[in-house]
Design a protein around this motif. Sequence first.
Motif, PDB file in Angstrom:
ATOM      1  N   SER A  83      23.152 -10.408 -59.916  1.00 52.93           N
ATOM      2  CA  SER A  83      21.712 -10.534 -60.157  1.00 52.93           C
ATOM      3  C   SER A  83      21.121 -11.811 -59.575  1.00 52.93           C
ATOM      4  O   SER A  83      20.004 -11.800 -59.070  1.00 52.93           O
ATOM      5  N   VAL A  84      21.846 -12.910 -59.648  1.00 58.77           N
ATOM      6  CA  VAL A  84      21.265 -14.188 -59.213  1.00 58.77           C
ATOM      7  C   VAL A  84      21.698 -14.632 -57.821  1.00 58.77           C
ATOM      8  O   VAL A  84      21.061 -15.505 -57.235  1.00 58.77           O
ATOM      9  N   SER A  85      22.741 -14.041 -57.274  1.00 58.08           N
ATOM     10  CA  SER A  85      23.192 -14.445 -55.939  1.00 58.08           C
ATOM     11  C   SER A  85      22.094 -14.367 -54.888  1.00 58.08           C
ATOM     12  O   SER A  85      21.952 -15.299 -54.080  1.00 58.08           O
ATOM     13  N   PRO A  86      21.291 -13.301 -54.854  1.00 60.13           N
ATOM     14  CA  PRO A  86      20.228 -13.267 -53.847  1.00 60.13           C
ATOM     15  C   PRO A  86      19.251 -14.440 -53.977  1.00 60.13           C
ATOM     16  O   PRO A  86      18.779 -14.979 -52.973  1.00 60.13           O
ATOM     17  N   ILE A  87      18.991 -14.869 -55.186  1.00 56.21           N
ATOM     18  CA  ILE A  87      18.082 -16.000 -55.421  1.00 56.21           C
ATOM     19  C   ILE A  87      18.713 -17.285 -54.896  1.00 56.21           C
ATOM     20  O   ILE A  87      18.052 -18.105 -54.258  1.00 56.21           O
ATOM     21  N   VAL A  88      19.993 -17.455 -55.164  1.00 59.41           N
ATOM     22  CA  VAL A  88      20.693 -18.656 -54.692  1.00 59.41           C
ATOM     23  C   VAL A  88      20.711 -18.690 -53.168  1.00 59.41           C
ATOM     24  O   VAL A  88      20.415 -19.729 -52.561  1.00 59.41           O
ATOM     25  N   PHE A  89      21.020 -17.571 -52.535  1.00 60.40           N
ATOM     26  CA  PHE A  89      21.061 -17.537 -51.071  1.00 60.40           C
ATOM     27  C   PHE A  89      19.674 -17.756 -50.465  1.00 60.40           C
ATOM     28  O   PHE A  89      19.557 -18.394 -49.413  1.00 60.40           O
ATOM     29  N   ASP A  90      18.635 -17.243 -51.119  1.00 63.73           N
ATOM     30  CA  ASP A  90      17.268 -17.522 -50.658  1.00 63.73           C
ATOM     31  C   ASP A  90      16.970 -19.010 -50.738  1.00 63.73           C
ATOM     32  O   ASP A  90      16.355 -19.590 -49.841  1.00 63.73           O
ATOM     33  N   SER A  91      17.406 -19.638 -51.819  1.00 65.06           N
ATOM     34  CA  SER A  91      17.208 -21.079 -51.990  1.00 65.06           C
ATOM     35  C   SER A  91      17.928 -21.857 -50.898  1.00 65.06           C
ATOM     36  O   SER A  91      17.378 -22.806 -50.332  1.00 65.06           O
ATOM     37  N   ILE A  92      19.151 -21.468 -50.595  1.00 65.41           N
ATOM     38  CA  ILE A  92      19.921 -22.128 -49.533  1.00 65.41           C
ATOM     39  C   ILE A  92      19.191 -21.994 -48.198  1.00 65.41           C
ATOM     40  O   ILE A  92      19.082 -22.960 -47.433  1.00 65.41           O
ATOM     41  N   GLU A  93      18.671 -20.811 -47.949  1.00 70.40           N
ATOM     42  CA  GLU A  93      17.948 -20.591 -46.695  1.00 70.40           C
ATOM     43  C   GLU A  93      16.693 -21.462 -46.622  1.00 70.40           C
ATOM     44  O   GLU A  93      16.358 -21.998 -45.567  1.00 70.40           O
ATOM     45  N   ARG A  94      15.997 -21.622 -47.751  1.00 62.87           N
ATOM     46  CA  ARG A  94      14.774 -22.447 -47.777  1.00 62.87           C
ATOM     47  C   ARG A  94      15.060 -23.917 -47.540  1.00 62.87           C
ATOM     48  O   ARG A  94      14.351 -24.575 -46.786  1.00 62.87           O
ATOM     49  N   VAL A  95      16.078 -24.459 -48.217  1.00 57.56           N
ATOM     50  CA  VAL A  95      16.338 -25.902 -48.105  1.00 57.56           C
ATOM     51  C   VAL A  95      17.317 -26.240 -46.988  1.00 57.56           C
ATOM     52  O   VAL A  95      17.407 -27.390 -46.583  1.00 57.56           O
ATOM     53  N   GLY A  96      18.035 -25.268 -46.510  1.00 57.04           N
ATOM     54  CA  GLY A  96      19.043 -25.492 -45.476  1.00 57.04           C
ATOM     55  C   GLY A  96      20.395 -25.779 -46.094  1.00 57.04           C
ATOM     56  O   GLY A  96      20.490 -26.372 -47.172  1.00 57.04           O
ATOM     57  N   LEU A  97      21.436 -25.363 -45.395  1.00 52.96           N
ATOM     58  CA  LEU A  97      22.790 -25.513 -45.920  1.00 52.96           C
ATOM     59  C   LEU A  97      23.187 -26.969 -46.109  1.00 52.96           C
ATOM     60  O   LEU A  97      23.779 -27.321 -47.124  1.00 52.96           O
ATOM     61  N   ALA A  98      22.851 -27.806 -45.158  1.00 52.18           N
ATOM     62  CA  ALA A  98      23.219 -29.235 -45.256  1.00 52.18           C
ATOM     63  C   ALA A  98      22.613 -29.861 -46.510  1.00 52.18           C
ATOM     64  O   ALA A  98      23.267 -30.611 -47.233  1.00 52.18           O
ATOM     65  N   GLU A  99      21.352 -29.543 -46.757  1.00 54.75           N
ATOM     66  CA  GLU A  99      20.667 -30.101 -47.944  1.00 54.75           C
ATOM     67  C   GLU A  99      21.274 -29.533 -49.230  1.00 54.75           C
ATOM     68  O   GLU A  99      21.495 -30.254 -50.204  1.00 54.75           O
ATOM     69  N   TYR A 100      21.581 -28.254 -49.224  1.00 52.42           N
ATOM     70  CA  TYR A 100      22.166 -27.611 -50.400  1.00 52.42           C
ATOM     71  C   TYR A 100      23.507 -28.248 -50.755  1.00 52.42           C
ATOM     72  O   TYR A 100      23.831 -28.435 -51.923  1.00 52.42           O
TER      73      TYR A 100
END
Length: 158
Positions: free
Chosen positions: A136-153
């Motif tokens: 349920s929450v994985s898509p939200i987490v991956f969207d967040s990673i995409e927004r902030v960028g992997l390095a920032e995450y």
Amino acid sequence: MSIAEDVSREAGAHFGFIGSFIHGDISQQRLHYHLLPLTTAGLTREEVEDLRELGRLAFKNADVTDQSTKIKQRAGASALAVAIADIVEDAAGPQVKERAMIGAVLGAYTGLRGVPGMDDSTVAVLGAIGGAVAASVSPIVFDSIERVGLAEYLRVPD
């Protein structure tokens, strides 16, 4: 040594076993075939059919309350059927019910390998909860990673 310590040392093997089992069932392309193996973790054939209907409703984004109640209030209902029904009923939001349904069912496969010192039904219920949360929450987490960028995450905060 605790059960958690024992299981942690075999977590990769559990992951591999369960993953290969799921991949085999995916080839059948039917929710029904994801549910059938869970009869070894406590589901009855009647519950397989009721959960299949619950899944149909969840994927239609329809109200699942009556079907969930039917499953949870059945005399002698298995702990796993009750858990899956309760999880799906509690899930809210676009695509969350269907993700929770699939996550709970596939997470319940955890009970198929067995954990020494725990009954398969308990392991399956715990797997269902974890699977539903992750799906349920994985898509939200991956969207967040995409927004902030992997390095920032991955960056350690100052």
